[in-house]
Design a protein around this motif. Structure first.
Motif, PDB file in Angstrom:
ATOM      1  N   THR A  50       0.829  -1.191   0.000  1.00 48.87           N
ATOM      2  CA  THR A  50       0.000   0.000   0.000  1.00 48.87           C
ATOM      3  C   THR A  50       0.870   1.249   0.000  1.00 48.87           C
ATOM      4  N   VAL A  51       0.547   2.184  -0.879  1.00 49.99           N
ATOM      5  CA  VAL A  51       1.288   3.447  -0.960  1.00 49.99           C
ATOM      6  C   VAL A  51       0.286   4.589  -0.924  1.00 49.99           C
ATOM      7  N   ALA A  52       0.689   5.691  -0.293  1.00 51.33           N
ATOM      8  CA  ALA A  52      -0.179   6.862  -0.187  1.00 51.33           C
ATOM      9  C   ALA A  52       0.117   7.896  -1.270  1.00 51.33           C
ATOM     10  N   ARG A  53       1.316   7.882  -1.802  1.00 50.47           N
ATOM     11  CA  ARG A  53       1.682   8.853  -2.828  1.00 50.47           C
ATOM     12  C   ARG A  53       2.690   8.215  -3.779  1.00 50.47           C
ATOM     13  N   GLN A  54       2.924   8.885  -4.910  1.00 47.86           N
ATOM     14  CA  GLN A  54       3.820   8.383  -5.953  1.00 47.86           C
ATOM     15  C   GLN A  54       3.436   6.954  -6.339  1.00 47.86           C
ATOM     16  N   TRP A  55       2.132   6.772  -6.588  1.00 49.44           N
ATOM     17  CA  TRP A  55       1.611   5.441  -6.876  1.00 49.44           C
ATOM     18  C   TRP A  55       2.236   4.875  -8.139  1.00 49.44           C
ATOM     19  N   LEU A  56       2.247   5.678  -9.222  1.00 47.54           N
ATOM     20  CA  LEU A  56       2.747   5.179 -10.504  1.00 47.54           C
ATOM     21  C   LEU A  56       4.225   4.822 -10.413  1.00 47.54           C
ATOM     22  N   ARG A  57       5.000   5.671  -9.774  1.00 47.37           N
ATOM     23  CA  ARG A  57       6.434   5.410  -9.657  1.00 47.37           C
ATOM     24  C   ARG A  57       6.697   4.144  -8.846  1.00 47.37           C
ATOM     25  N   THR A  58       5.936   3.973  -7.757  1.00 48.54           N
ATOM     26  CA  THR A  58       6.114   2.778  -6.927  1.00 48.54           C
ATOM     27  C   THR A  58       5.737   1.519  -7.687  1.00 48.54           C
ATOM     28  N   ARG A  59       4.625   1.565  -8.396  1.00 47.13           N
ATOM     29  CA  ARG A  59       4.193   0.378  -9.132  1.00 47.13           C
ATOM     30  C   ARG A  59       5.178   0.010 -10.240  1.00 47.13           C
ATOM     31  N   LEU A  60       5.740   1.001 -10.911  1.00 50.79           N
ATOM     32  CA  LEU A  60       6.684   0.698 -11.984  1.00 50.79           C
ATOM     33  C   LEU A  60       7.969   0.065 -11.450  1.00 50.79           C
ATOM     34  N   ARG A  61       8.267   0.291 -10.189  1.00 47.97           N
ATOM     35  CA  ARG A  61       9.488  -0.263  -9.603  1.00 47.97           C
ATOM     36  C   ARG A  61       9.261  -1.635  -8.979  1.00 47.97           C
ATOM     37  N   GLU A  62       8.008  -2.086  -8.922  1.00 45.45           N
ATOM     38  CA  GLU A  62       7.713  -3.385  -8.330  1.00 45.45           C
ATOM     39  C   GLU A  62       7.746  -4.479  -9.389  1.00 45.45           C
ATOM     40  N   ARG A  63       8.348  -5.604  -9.049  1.00 46.26           N
ATOM     41  CA  ARG A  63       8.383  -6.731  -9.981  1.00 46.26           C
ATOM     42  C   ARG A  63       6.996  -7.288 -10.245  1.00 46.26           C
ATOM     43  N   ALA A  64       6.140  -7.215  -9.244  1.00 47.94           N
ATOM     44  CA  ALA A  64       4.792  -7.760  -9.403  1.00 47.94           C
ATOM     45  C   ALA A  64       4.044  -7.063 -10.537  1.00 47.94           C
ATOM     46  N   THR A  65       4.296  -5.769 -10.747  1.00 40.47           N
ATOM     47  CA  THR A  65       3.624  -5.039 -11.831  1.00 40.47           C
ATOM     48  C   THR A  65       3.972  -5.632 -13.186  1.00 40.47           C
ATOM     49  N   TRP A  66       5.234  -5.970 -13.378  1.00 37.14           N
ATOM     50  CA  TRP A  66       5.664  -6.518 -14.668  1.00 37.14           C
ATOM     51  C   TRP A  66       5.220  -7.959 -14.832  1.00 37.14           C
ATOM     52  N   ARG A  67       5.100  -8.697 -13.736  1.00 37.18           N
ATOM     53  CA  ARG A  67       4.537 -10.043 -13.839  1.00 37.18           C
ATOM     54  C   ARG A  67       3.062  -9.968 -14.239  1.00 37.18           C
TER      55      ARG A  67
END
Length: 422
Positions: free
Chosen positions: A95-112
């Motif tokens: 869970t993130v409160a800010r910089q959602w897009l940046r955080t998601r792009l840095r997570e491996r789960a997003t690319w999976r």
């Protein structure tokens, strides 16, 4: 872990066909076909627009938005898969409160998840459309007698060039439709189980995700400890340079006023003398408070000297043995000092001890410190906020605080805290 729909087929293959499983499987595949087509459309449009607008700089934003398409699709998929898999897949994102897009792009789960969308919108969507065609044809063939009965028989040809004579001629078509439903039931279960397996691989928490979360928790815990220490120093500085200096100035002013009123009759001199005494008492209490927040000897000379000073002021004899070859990190020294302070205070108030021993050493890179008294024991750490607060403070430093106090004594408090930082 086995897949629920596969287990249902293996346990009772015949009963599987007359249960609710085939309907759930078909619902998963048909809804997946619709979702897959929409997801594929979003990916294609996003890629085309991103590449076309890349010369304007906006294309990068569009491509970044396209890359996270898998996140909402993953949420829907984890919900849809409950049709055939009762065990809910865990969300791999934090869970993130800010910089959602940046955080998601840095997570491996997003690319999976993006990879899952690519497979689901092509392979599984195509399979779902094929199942839609198979189910449609099978249901039409199954309803062939009713269809023949409802229209003129000589206008229906199940076989080209050969009109049917009546509804009974449609029984062969019904048998073929029933066979198609059986094939759709078993093959659908096979495809649905394969989709569950792929989702477990790409849409849920994996070991590396947990490792990343542990690293982030460790870093946040270190930041919390640093913030606590900085706030403590700010309070100490404000008390020392602000309130303490003002009380000193007030005492000097009252002293001068007392000198001016010396030899004069009246209550003023008595009141000034009393005010000066109260100011001196307040100054002593403030100094004690500042020392309790963080003693200066701990900052200047380290933990052994600070504990030795505590032992000298304690009403019960205290034996101190601290074998520390070097200075420890500030948060570790502070936690150890206040652990000893709390233990000595509790021993003086509650244990009726006449001897206390403080031992401490470095075991590798871990501070091991114990405080033992020969009192009556029976201490319960859960009843006091002091030890609970110390345990929370030590936990921030990845340490451990244990208390053993059997009835009749002795009471032993043991502290273990790593000194390697975060």
């Amino acid at each position: 872990m086995d897949v629920a729909v596969w287990a249902a087929v293996r346990r009772r293959p015949v009963r599987f066909l007359v249960s609710g499983w085939p309907w759930r499987v078909w619902a998963l595949l048909l809804s997946g076909a619709v979702q897959g087509v929409l997801a594929l459309l979003m990916l294609v449009v996003g890629l085309v627009l991103g590449v076309a607008l890349s010369v304007l700089g906006v294309g990068l934003v569009v491509l970044a938005g396209t890359a996270v398409v898998g996140v909402p699709v993953g949420v829907v998929e984890r919900w849809r898969l409950r049709l055939v898999e009762p065990v809910r897949l865990a969300d791999p994102h934090r869970t993130v409160a800010r910089q959602w897009l940046r955080t998601r792009l840095r997570e491996r789960a997003t690319w999976r998840e993006l990879g899952y969308v690519a497979v689901q919108s092509t392979v599984f969507a195509a399979v779902g459309l094929a199942f839609a065609a198979l189910l449609g044809c099978s249901l039409l063939l199954l309803a062939a007698p009713v269809f023949i009965w409802a229209v003129q028989p000589d206008t229906v040809m199940l076989i080209p060039g050969r009109p049917v004579s009546g509804p009974l001629d449609g029984l062969a078509a019904s048998a073929l439709g029933l066979l198609g439903l059986v094939v759709a039931g078993y093959s659908g279960a096979l495809v649905a189980g394969a989709q569950v397996r792929l989702a477990r691989l790409l849409l849920t928490v994996r070991d590396e995700d947990l490792g990343a979360q542990v690293v982030e928790l460790t870093r946040s815990r270190a930041r919390l400890a640093d913030a606590f220490e900085a706030e403590r120093r700010r309070i100490e500085r404000d008390l020392h340079d602000g309130a303490q200096q003002q009380l000193v100035a007030l005492g000097m002013t009252l002293g001068l006023a007392e000198l001016e009123l010396r030899g004069q009759d009246g209550p003023a001199a008595e009141l000034v003398a009393r005010a000066r005494g109260e100011a001196r008492l307040a100054l002593d209490q403030l100094r004690t408070l500042v020392r309790g927040i963080h003693p200066q000897v701990l900052t200047d000379h380290g933990l052994p000297a600070a504990v030795a000073e505590l032992a000298l002021r304690h009403p019960v004899p205290v034996l101190v043995e601290l074998d520390l070859p070097r200075r420890l990190p500030g948060p570790v020294e502070s936690a150890a000092y206040f652990t000893v302070t709390e233990a000595l205070t509790n021993a003086a108030k509650h244990s009726d001890a006449d001897e206390i021993a403080v031992h401490g050493l470095l075991d590798g890179d871990t501070l091991v410190l114990s405080v033992t008294d020969n009192g009556r024991g029976g201490a319960d750490p859960a009843t006091g906020a002091g030890l609970q607060g110390l345990a929370d403070r030590v936990a921030i430093l990845r340490g451990r605080l244990t208390v053993t106090s059997p009835t009749g004594g002795p009471t032993r408090l043991r502290l273990e805290v790593p000194c390697s930082g975060s």
